[in-house]
Write a protein that holds these residues in place. Structure first.
Motif, PDB file in Angstrom:
ATOM      1  N   ALA A  76       0.726  -1.186   0.101  1.00 58.87           N
ATOM      2  CA  ALA A  76       0.020  -0.017  -0.171  1.00 58.87           C
ATOM      3  C   ALA A  76       0.795   1.336  -0.114  1.00 58.87           C
ATOM      4  O   ALA A  76       0.352   2.408  -0.799  1.00 58.87           O
ATOM      5  CB  ALA A  76      -0.932  -0.071   1.398  1.00 58.87           C
ATOM      6  N   VAL A  77       1.842   1.395   0.591  1.00 61.47           N
ATOM      7  CA  VAL A  77       2.915   2.380   0.838  1.00 61.47           C
ATOM      8  C   VAL A  77       3.490   2.655  -0.631  1.00 61.47           C
ATOM      9  O   VAL A  77       3.516   3.645  -1.095  1.00 61.47           O
ATOM     10  CB  VAL A  77       3.983   2.063   1.862  1.00 61.47           C
ATOM     11  CG1 VAL A  77       5.144   3.208   1.768  1.00 61.47           C
ATOM     12  CG2 VAL A  77       3.330   2.153   3.319  1.00 61.47           C
ATOM     13  N   ALA A  78       3.927   1.488  -1.140  1.00 64.22           N
ATOM     14  CA  ALA A  78       4.382   1.677  -2.649  1.00 64.22           C
ATOM     15  C   ALA A  78       3.414   2.151  -3.504  1.00 64.22           C
ATOM     16  O   ALA A  78       3.842   3.031  -4.274  1.00 64.22           O
ATOM     17  CB  ALA A  78       4.971   0.500  -3.053  1.00 64.22           C
ATOM     18  N   ALA A  79       2.160   1.856  -3.579  1.00 61.84           N
ATOM     19  CA  ALA A  79       0.937   2.324  -4.451  1.00 61.84           C
ATOM     20  C   ALA A  79       0.720   3.658  -4.080  1.00 61.84           C
ATOM     21  O   ALA A  79       0.356   4.161  -5.389  1.00 61.84           O
ATOM     22  CB  ALA A  79      -0.089   1.371  -4.010  1.00 61.84           C
ATOM     23  N   ALA A  80       0.827   4.087  -2.767  1.00 59.84           N
ATOM     24  CA  ALA A  80       0.437   5.454  -2.562  1.00 59.84           C
ATOM     25  C   ALA A  80       1.769   6.405  -2.800  1.00 59.84           C
ATOM     26  O   ALA A  80       1.605   7.530  -2.815  1.00 59.84           O
ATOM     27  CB  ALA A  80       0.313   5.670  -1.219  1.00 59.84           C
ATOM     28  N   GLY A  81       3.039   5.944  -3.141  1.00 57.83           N
ATOM     29  CA  GLY A  81       4.222   6.761  -3.230  1.00 57.83           C
ATOM     30  C   GLY A  81       4.559   7.323  -2.176  1.00 57.83           C
ATOM     31  O   GLY A  81       4.948   8.378  -2.023  1.00 57.83           O
ATOM     32  N   ALA A  82       4.241   6.695  -0.946  1.00 51.58           N
ATOM     33  CA  ALA A  82       4.425   7.350   0.446  1.00 51.58           C
ATOM     34  C   ALA A  82       5.913   6.819   0.857  1.00 51.58           C
ATOM     35  O   ALA A  82       6.487   6.016   0.378  1.00 51.58           O
ATOM     36  CB  ALA A  82       3.355   6.692   1.427  1.00 51.58           C
TER      37      ALA A  82
END
Length: 217
Positions: free
Chosen positions: A84-90
């Motif tokens: 999820a972090v990778a998908a959000a670019g976070a």
């Protein structure tokens, strides 16, 4: 008495003859001056559309409804945290690795997993969009909004009108939450505002009982 008209006709013929000569001479001169090749003719074809393009509706520029009890945007509750972090670019918060954040168009997106996870891999338990109330003053709802169009910058009375069954929750100090949506087996949506003001400055989807006052103390 008979009048002989032949003489006038002859006289008129003699008078017209020079005029005819001048006209012929002018035509010949014009013919010499004309270009040797004909001027091309340009034909323009205009095709009218079968149906006029529809006018955009007033809500065409409104934010997409992407805050729900299952998550916000591309971040879903229960999804593997790292994915999820990778998908959000976070970017993970160095002091609190169970949190990750990313700046978007006028707001901050925060993704959270349990500080001590019982699952491997750890999963998302909270995703939040937030902004400074000062930056939201006098502006329409922005960022992620609920199905009813409530988001950052919305007013509390607008949220209550859209969700008459919303439950107000008092938090630490003057922080207040409105629990506006929930879904069995998923999570809930909370709208955050400050007591004494009416601007919603955070939208949270979480499987927790309520958003924590501080995620990284």
């Amino acid at each position: 008495m008979d009048i002989d008209t032949r003489q006038p006709r002859a006289r008129r013929a003699r008078i017209l003859s020079p005029l005819v000569g001048i006209a012929v001479t002018g035509a010949l001169l014009a013919g010499c001056a004309a270009p040797s090749s004909p001027t091309p003719t340009v034909t323009q074809t205009v095709t009218a559309p079968a149906d006029p393009a529809p006018s955009p509706s007033p809500s065409a520029s409104a934010p997409a409804a992407d805050a729900s009890p299952t998550g916000i945007g591309d971040v879903e509750l229960g999804a593997p945290f790292d994915e999820a972090v990778a998908a959000a670019g976070a970017t993970p918060v160095e002091a609190c690795p169970w949190l990750a954040s990313a700046e978007d168009d006028g707001y901050m997106l925060t993704v959270q997993r349990p500080e001590v996870s019982e699952q491997d891999p750890a999963v998302v338990v909270l995703v939040q969009a937030s902004a400074s109330p000062v930056d939201l003053e006098g502006k329409p709802a922005t960022g992620p909004v609920t199905a009813e169009g409530i988001g950052l910058g919305s007013r509390v009375d607008e949220a209550l009108a859209a969700y008459p069954d919303a439950v107000e929750i008092e938090s630490v100090g003057d922080r207040r939450y409105l629990a506006v949506e929930s879904e069995a087996g998923a999570g809930s949506v909370f709208l955050t505002y400050t007591a004494g003001t009416d601007i919603i400055w955070a939208v949270t989807a979480t499987t927790l009982e309520e958003p924590p006052y501080e995620s990284c103390a």
